[in-house]
Design an enzyme around this catalytic site. Structure first.
Site, mmCIF file in Angstrom:
data_model
loop_
_atom_site.group_PDB
_atom_site.id
_atom_site.type_symbol
_atom_site.label_atom_id
_atom_site.label_comp_id
_atom_site.label_asym_id
_atom_site.label_seq_id
_atom_site.Cartn_x
_atom_site.Cartn_y
_atom_site.Cartn_z
ATOM 1 N N PHE A 1 0.808 -1.017 0.412
ATOM 2 C CA PHE A 1 -0.113 0.022 -0.161
ATOM 3 C C PHE A 1 0.681 1.363 0.207
ATOM 4 O O PHE A 1 1.599 1.655 0.647
ATOM 5 C CB PHE A 1 -1.126 0.131 0.862
ATOM 6 C CG PHE A 1 -0.400 -0.481 2.631
ATOM 7 C CD1 PHE A 1 0.237 1.406 3.110
ATOM 8 C CD2 PHE A 1 -0.043 -1.325 3.049
ATOM 9 C CE1 PHE A 1 0.909 0.781 4.701
ATOM 10 C CE2 PHE A 1 0.855 -1.258 4.514
ATOM 11 C CZ PHE A 1 1.370 -0.042 4.959
ATOM 12 N N CYS A 2 0.265 2.420 -0.022
ATOM 13 C CA CYS A 2 0.993 3.748 -0.531
ATOM 14 C C CYS A 2 0.270 4.498 -0.145
ATOM 15 O O CYS A 2 -1.001 4.900 0.814
ATOM 16 C CB CYS A 2 1.991 3.718 -2.028
ATOM 17 S SG CYS A 2 0.731 4.082 -3.000
ATOM 18 N N ARG A 3 0.320 6.202 -0.526
ATOM 19 C CA ARG A 3 -0.793 6.968 -0.207
ATOM 20 C C ARG A 3 -1.666 6.957 -1.368
ATOM 21 O O ARG A 3 -2.809 7.358 -1.214
ATOM 22 C CB ARG A 3 0.052 8.909 -1.125
ATOM 23 C CG ARG A 3 -0.538 9.340 -0.710
ATOM 24 C CD ARG A 3 -0.185 11.023 -0.740
ATOM 25 N NE ARG A 3 0.748 10.989 -1.706
ATOM 26 C CZ ARG A 3 -0.311 11.552 -3.589
ATOM 27 N NH1 ARG A 3 -1.434 11.726 -2.783
ATOM 28 N NH2 ARG A 3 0.327 10.985 -4.468
#
Length: 103
Positions: free
Chosen positions: A67-69
């Protein structure tokens, strides 16, 4: 499945929640600075540009959630991992979404 979900491989929350409940390896692929500003409890930080050199950390994991932003970098990370033979990778999308799935 929406257009962006099809491109970035985002999954429905049910699959994501099940993977997390089964002890998925949670990987935040944002930069170290972004990770330091807050992430998901229990997650490790392996920035996207280091995924290829850190493949050994993913070996033997039953489920991997990246996951990330925004879901963009995690989509790229999922592709890199799959190109290297990992079949159990879920693009969790944003760290906020993954955080909401943790009970």
């Amino acid at each position: 499945m929406g257009f962006l979900s099809a491109i970035f491989g985002a999954t429905d929350n049910t699959k994501l929640i099940e993977a997390i409940q089964q002890g998925a390896f949670l990987v935040d692929v944002r930069s170290a600075g972004e990770f330091a500003s807050g992430s998901v409890k229990g997650a490790v930080n392996i920035p996207l540009d280091r995924i290829g050199s850190q493949l050994s950390k993913f070996k033997g994991k039953k489920n991997i959630v990246v996951f990330c932003r925004s879901g963009n970098r995690s989509g790229q990370a999922k592709s890199i991992l799959e190109q290297n033979g990992f079949e159990n990778v879920i693009n969790g999308g944003t760290y906020q979404k993954v955080n909401q799935c943790i009970k």
